[in-house]
Design an enzyme around this catalytic site. Structure first.
Site, PDB file in Angstrom:
ATOM      1  CD  GLU A 256      -2.034  -2.146   1.762  1.00 30.75           C
ATOM      2  OE1 GLU A 256      -2.933  -2.997   1.590  1.00 30.75           O
ATOM      3  OE2 GLU A 256      -1.005  -2.370   2.427  1.00 30.75           O
ATOM      4  CB  THR A 257       1.463   3.999  -2.028  1.00 29.13           C
ATOM      5  OG1 THR A 257       2.540   3.109  -2.346  1.00 29.13           O
ATOM      6  CG2 THR A 257       1.962   5.432  -2.056  1.00 29.13           C
TER       7      THR A 257
END
Length: 289
Positions: free
Chosen positions: A47-48
């Site tokens: 995830e970002t």
């Protein structure tokens, strides 16, 4: 240029590398969906996230969460890692705890002191499940095939979905969890959680072993997963199979040492499940976005 952080989450270690990293872009106003998705694809982390001003007046900040392939309404380790990055950048909560606005609504994040490795322990209040209950036999059979399990290997199964789409299996013990060799083709499009208990005293300070196969989101095994652990806690505590507090190990099969602390406390809205762990700021700088 925008401020950038990378935070290791669910770690007790003195340095990064044993938890689950999340990339955090600060001051992300002006970035459109395509730019956010492209950057998340480039970081290639599970995830970002992107920190934005809140729209809800009771929130401290708004968070958007992207895998390399799609946006998620909620995810646990990005919630804690982004909170740590926001605090390190000088953020001051309006109340006694942080309030994050995200696709799943408002999520409370609580501070809990430092870890033995010098990180800050944070915990989020588990959001309500959007899907719970029994798994139909057709899907259950597919899960067994995809994980190489016989019918008798599965103690129980349930939907534990708080946004990403988790469906979960309880196995007889931690050894069975660690022995799994999933078939990505059979599990394509699914987010599968698996949990099994450690024998009493067999693993110091750890009660259960967890693995997360995110073949719907990123096509890999996720090292340490807050949203899954939140869903598992609501299922297993609610059914009486576990009691709080407890500690889950995750990432063992990947050479990580994730530790997820689960408790039930009296909150503003009554009894609530909290899921937490250590957060360690590993990278800071700027990114050209």
């Amino acid at each position: 240029m925008r401020r950038f952080s990378q935070v290791d989450v669910f770690t007790e270690a003195p340095g990064p590398g044993l938890g689950n990293p999340v990339a955090v872009v600060h001051d992300a106003e002006g970035l459109d969906d395509a730019a956010m998705q492209a950057f998340a694809r480039w970081t290639n982390l599970s995830e970002t996230t992107f920190l934005l001003p809140p729209r809800d007046p009771s929130a401290d900040y708004r968070l958007r969460i992207f895998t390399p392939g799609r946006e998620l309404p909620f995810a646990g380790h990005p919630t804690l890692g982004s909170a740590r990055a926001w605090l390190a950048a000088g953020g001051e909560p309006r109340a006694g705890h942080l309030v994050q606005e995200c696709g799943a609504g408002l999520v409370a994040v609580h501070r809990g002191g430092t870890t033995p490795g010098g990180g800050e322990r944070l915990a989020f209040t588990a959001p309500p499940l959007v899907r719970s209950g029994a798994v139909d036999e057709g899907l259950l059979a597919q899960l067994r095939r995809g994980l190489g399990l016989a019918e008798g290997d599965v103690v129980d199964a349930a939907w534990t979905d708080n946004g990403p789409g988790w469906v979960s299996l309880l196995l007889r013990d931690a050894a069975a969890v660690l022995a799994l060799e999933p078939d990505p083709a059979e599990l394509a499009g699914l987010e599968v959680g698996v949990v099994g208990p450690h024998p009493a005293g067999a693993a110091e300070g750890v009660d259960v072993e967890v693995r997360a196969f995110a073949f719907g989101a990123v096509g890999v095994e996720d090292p340490v997963t807050g949203s899954l652990n939140a869903g598992l806690a609501q299922w297993l505590l609610g059914s009486g199979r576990l009691s709080a507090p407890y500690v889950a190990a995750q990432g063992t099969a990947l050479g990580r040492r994730g530790r997820v602390h689960v408790d039930v406390v009296d909150g503003d809205g009554g009894r609530e499940v909290r899921v937490g762990g250590g957060t360690l700021l590993g990278v800071t700088g700027e990114v050209a976005l």
